[in-house]
Motif scaffolding. Structure first.
Motif, PDB file in Angstrom:
ATOM      1  N   GLN A  94     -68.756  45.556 -50.810  1.00 20.32           N
ATOM      2  CA  GLN A  94     -69.506  46.530 -51.797  1.00 20.32           C
ATOM      3  C   GLN A  94     -68.235  47.262 -52.508  1.00 20.32           C
ATOM      4  OE1 GLN A  94     -72.020  49.243 -49.836  1.00 20.32           O
ATOM      5  NE2 GLN A  94     -73.671  47.720 -50.052  1.00 20.32           N
ATOM      6  N   ASN A  95     -67.264  47.510 -51.846  1.00 24.59           N
ATOM      7  CA  ASN A  95     -65.870  48.148 -52.354  1.00 24.59           C
ATOM      8  C   ASN A  95     -65.319  47.090 -53.358  1.00 24.59           C
ATOM      9  OD1 ASN A  95     -66.498  50.626 -51.070  1.00 24.59           O
ATOM     10  ND2 ASN A  95     -65.038  50.109 -49.413  1.00 24.59           N
ATOM     11  N   ARG A  96     -65.032  45.806 -52.894  1.00 22.42           N
ATOM     12  CA  ARG A  96     -64.250  44.900 -53.559  1.00 22.42           C
ATOM     13  C   ARG A  96     -65.023  44.175 -54.854  1.00 22.42           C
ATOM     14  NH1 ARG A  96     -59.838  42.939 -50.758  1.00 22.42           N
ATOM     15  NH2 ARG A  96     -59.627  43.830 -48.908  1.00 22.42           N
ATOM     16  N   PHE A  97     -66.289  43.689 -54.535  1.00 23.53           N
ATOM     17  CA  PHE A  97     -67.108  43.046 -55.372  1.00 23.53           C
ATOM     18  C   PHE A  97     -68.364  43.529 -55.951  1.00 23.53           C
ATOM     19  CE2 PHE A  97     -65.155  40.225 -52.020  1.00 23.53           C
ATOM     20  CZ  PHE A  97     -64.119  39.837 -52.756  1.00 23.53           C
ATOM     21  N   ARG A  98     -69.028  43.002 -56.960  1.00 27.15           N
ATOM     22  CA  ARG A  98     -70.360  43.293 -57.588  1.00 27.15           C
ATOM     23  C   ARG A  98     -71.326  42.573 -56.734  1.00 27.15           C
ATOM     24  NH1 ARG A  98     -67.690  42.398 -62.786  1.00 27.15           N
ATOM     25  NH2 ARG A  98     -68.738  40.431 -62.654  1.00 27.15           N
ATOM     26  N   ILE A  99     -72.183  43.458 -56.039  1.00 30.52           N
ATOM     27  CA  ILE A  99     -73.350  43.198 -55.348  1.00 30.52           C
ATOM     28  C   ILE A  99     -74.639  43.652 -55.938  1.00 30.52           C
ATOM     29  CG2 ILE A  99     -74.385  42.749 -53.304  1.00 30.52           C
ATOM     30  CD1 ILE A  99     -71.881  42.808 -51.709  1.00 30.52           C
ATOM     31  N   THR A 100     -75.622  42.928 -56.211  1.00 26.76           N
ATOM     32  CA  THR A 100     -77.082  43.498 -56.685  1.00 26.76           C
ATOM     33  C   THR A 100     -77.889  43.032 -55.649  1.00 26.76           C
ATOM     34  OG1 THR A 100     -76.329  42.911 -58.934  1.00 26.76           O
ATOM     35  CG2 THR A 100     -78.547  43.193 -58.572  1.00 26.76           C
ATOM     36  N   TYR A 101     -78.561  43.790 -54.882  1.00 28.65           N
ATOM     37  CA  TYR A 101     -79.865  43.740 -54.261  1.00 28.65           C
ATOM     38  C   TYR A 101     -81.132  43.700 -54.865  1.00 28.65           C
ATOM     39  CZ  TYR A 101     -76.097  45.091 -50.864  1.00 28.65           C
ATOM     40  OH  TYR A 101     -74.861  45.077 -50.122  1.00 28.65           O
ATOM     41  N   THR A 102     -82.098  42.848 -54.487  1.00 28.74           N
ATOM     42  CA  THR A 102     -83.146  42.619 -55.196  1.00 28.74           C
ATOM     43  C   THR A 102     -84.166  43.573 -54.285  1.00 28.74           C
ATOM     44  OG1 THR A 102     -84.172  40.890 -54.021  1.00 28.74           O
ATOM     45  CG2 THR A 102     -82.793  40.662 -56.251  1.00 28.74           C
ATOM     46  N   SER A 103     -85.548  43.721 -54.629  1.00 28.79           N
ATOM     47  CA  SER A 103     -86.413  44.432 -53.924  1.00 28.79           C
ATOM     48  C   SER A 103     -86.673  43.349 -52.577  1.00 28.79           C
ATOM     49  CB  SER A 103     -87.902  44.601 -54.622  1.00 28.79           C
ATOM     50  OG  SER A 103     -88.315  43.381 -55.206  1.00 28.79           O
ATOM     51  N   LYS A 104     -86.534  42.145 -52.832  1.00 33.68           N
ATOM     52  CA  LYS A 104     -86.755  41.101 -51.811  1.00 33.68           C
ATOM     53  C   LYS A 104     -85.836  41.318 -50.573  1.00 33.68           C
ATOM     54  CE  LYS A 104     -88.426  37.190 -49.966  1.00 33.68           C
ATOM     55  NZ  LYS A 104     -89.850  37.215 -49.399  1.00 33.68           N
ATOM     56  N   TRP A 105     -84.640  41.686 -50.793  1.00 30.87           N
ATOM     57  CA  TRP A 105     -83.748  42.159 -49.946  1.00 30.87           C
ATOM     58  C   TRP A 105     -84.089  43.538 -49.135  1.00 30.87           C
ATOM     59  CZ3 TRP A 105     -79.258  40.541 -47.764  1.00 30.87           C
ATOM     60  CH2 TRP A 105     -78.555  41.415 -46.735  1.00 30.87           C
ATOM     61  N   GLN A 106     -84.501  44.326 -50.020  1.00 35.96           N
ATOM     62  CA  GLN A 106     -85.053  45.922 -49.244  1.00 35.96           C
ATOM     63  C   GLN A 106     -86.160  45.556 -48.297  1.00 35.96           C
ATOM     64  OE1 GLN A 106     -85.157  47.845 -53.115  1.00 35.96           O
ATOM     65  NE2 GLN A 106     -82.724  48.085 -53.097  1.00 35.96           N
ATOM     66  N   GLN A 107     -87.036  44.793 -48.894  1.00 42.06           N
ATOM     67  CA  GLN A 107     -88.278  44.446 -47.943  1.00 42.06           C
ATOM     68  C   GLN A 107     -87.815  43.799 -46.686  1.00 42.06           C
ATOM     69  OE1 GLN A 107     -90.432  41.771 -50.235  1.00 42.06           O
ATOM     70  NE2 GLN A 107     -91.531  43.625 -51.628  1.00 42.06           N
ATOM     71  N   ARG A 108     -87.023  42.764 -46.759  1.00 47.27           N
ATOM     72  CA  ARG A 108     -86.486  42.137 -45.611  1.00 47.27           C
ATOM     73  C   ARG A 108     -85.666  42.703 -44.557  1.00 47.27           C
ATOM     74  NH1 ARG A 108     -85.463  35.629 -45.760  1.00 47.27           N
ATOM     75  NH2 ARG A 108     -85.021  35.529 -43.384  1.00 47.27           N
ATOM     76  N   TYR A 109     -84.748  43.557 -45.152  1.00 48.88           N
ATOM     77  CA  TYR A 109     -83.712  44.276 -44.503  1.00 48.88           C
ATOM     78  C   TYR A 109     -83.427  45.837 -44.885  1.00 48.88           C
ATOM     79  CZ  TYR A 109     -81.994  39.652 -43.806  1.00 48.88           C
ATOM     80  OH  TYR A 109     -81.942  38.167 -43.649  1.00 48.88           O
ATOM     81  N   PRO A 110     -84.755  46.430 -44.416  1.00 47.84           N
ATOM     82  CA  PRO A 110     -84.867  47.973 -44.704  1.00 47.84           C
ATOM     83  C   PRO A 110     -83.689  48.787 -44.220  1.00 47.84           C
ATOM     84  CG  PRO A 110     -86.536  47.485 -43.108  1.00 47.84           C
ATOM     85  CD  PRO A 110     -86.063  46.045 -43.531  1.00 47.84           C
ATOM     86  N   LEU A 111     -83.577  49.843 -44.680  1.00 46.11           N
ATOM     87  CA  LEU A 111     -82.301  50.600 -44.044  1.00 46.11           C
ATOM     88  C   LEU A 111     -82.820  51.148 -42.981  1.00 46.11           C
ATOM     89  CD1 LEU A 111     -80.670  52.178 -47.337  1.00 46.11           C
ATOM     90  CD2 LEU A 111     -79.764  50.501 -46.074  1.00 46.11           C
TER      91      LEU A 111
END
Length: 177
Positions: free
Chosen positions: A160-177
């Motif tokens: 996250q500090n080095r590169f641009r990462i975009t998370y989708t809602s599918k990521w958030q469903q699959r790997y909730p915080l």
């Protein structure tokens, strides 16, 4: 006697030619000449369409590569997210890809990676993007530590500090915080 001498001479010349031809590949490798179709294992090299598979085979990934495209100074990869993959495996693969492509190549300046869920896809139209990353050479030039040396939190922070990462809602469903 003349015929026997000619046969012996031709046999000797043939043996010399065979020996010289058999030593030719060894001569190339001892002089450090490498084929543009094979990737050098420990050195930095120029990526082409011909040696790209050799490079990708050396990258230890848990996700399967579905598509690769090399255009100018940009490499695009599509990775297939398995059903049982945890977030650490995803981050480890992203880190490994960025590190390899930016530090072991001369001509790749950007790496675009898409992580796609193909699990519920009966056709290509129903695939879902889970995560996307854009890694640039300038941001990844001092990535000395291997992905296995870092914890999940360190991997996530590094990416996250080095590169641009975009998370989708599918990521958030699959790997909730």
């Amino acid at each position: 006697m003349r015929w026997s001498m000619r046969i012996v001479m031709m046999l000797a010349v043939s043996i010399v030619i065979v020996v010289c031809l058999s030593l030719l590949p060894k001569l190339d490798s001892s002089m450090g000449l490498s084929s543009p179709y094979h990737w050098p294992s420990n050195r930095i090299g120029q990526v082409t369409d011909n040696n790209l598979p050799d490079l990708l085979v050396q990258v230890p990934l848990q996700m399967r590569i579905r598509k690769v495209e090399l255009t100018n100074a940009r490499m695009s990869l599509d990775l297939s997210l398995p059903k049982n993959a945890d977030s650490a495996a995803v981050y480890r693969d992203l880190y490994t890809i960025a590190q390899t492509m930016l530090m072991k190549t001369k001509n790749v300046n950007q790496v675009w990676v898409r992580v796609i869920d193909y699990s519920n896809a009966s056709d290509s139209a129903s695939t879902q993007l889970v995560l996307a990353m854009v890694a640039e050479r300038e941001s990844g030039k001092d990535m000395e530590k291997g992905a296995n040396e870092l914890s999940l939190i360190q991997l996530e922070q590094e990416l996250q500090n080095r590169f641009r990462i975009t998370y989708t809602s599918k990521w958030q469903q699959r790997y909730p915080l």
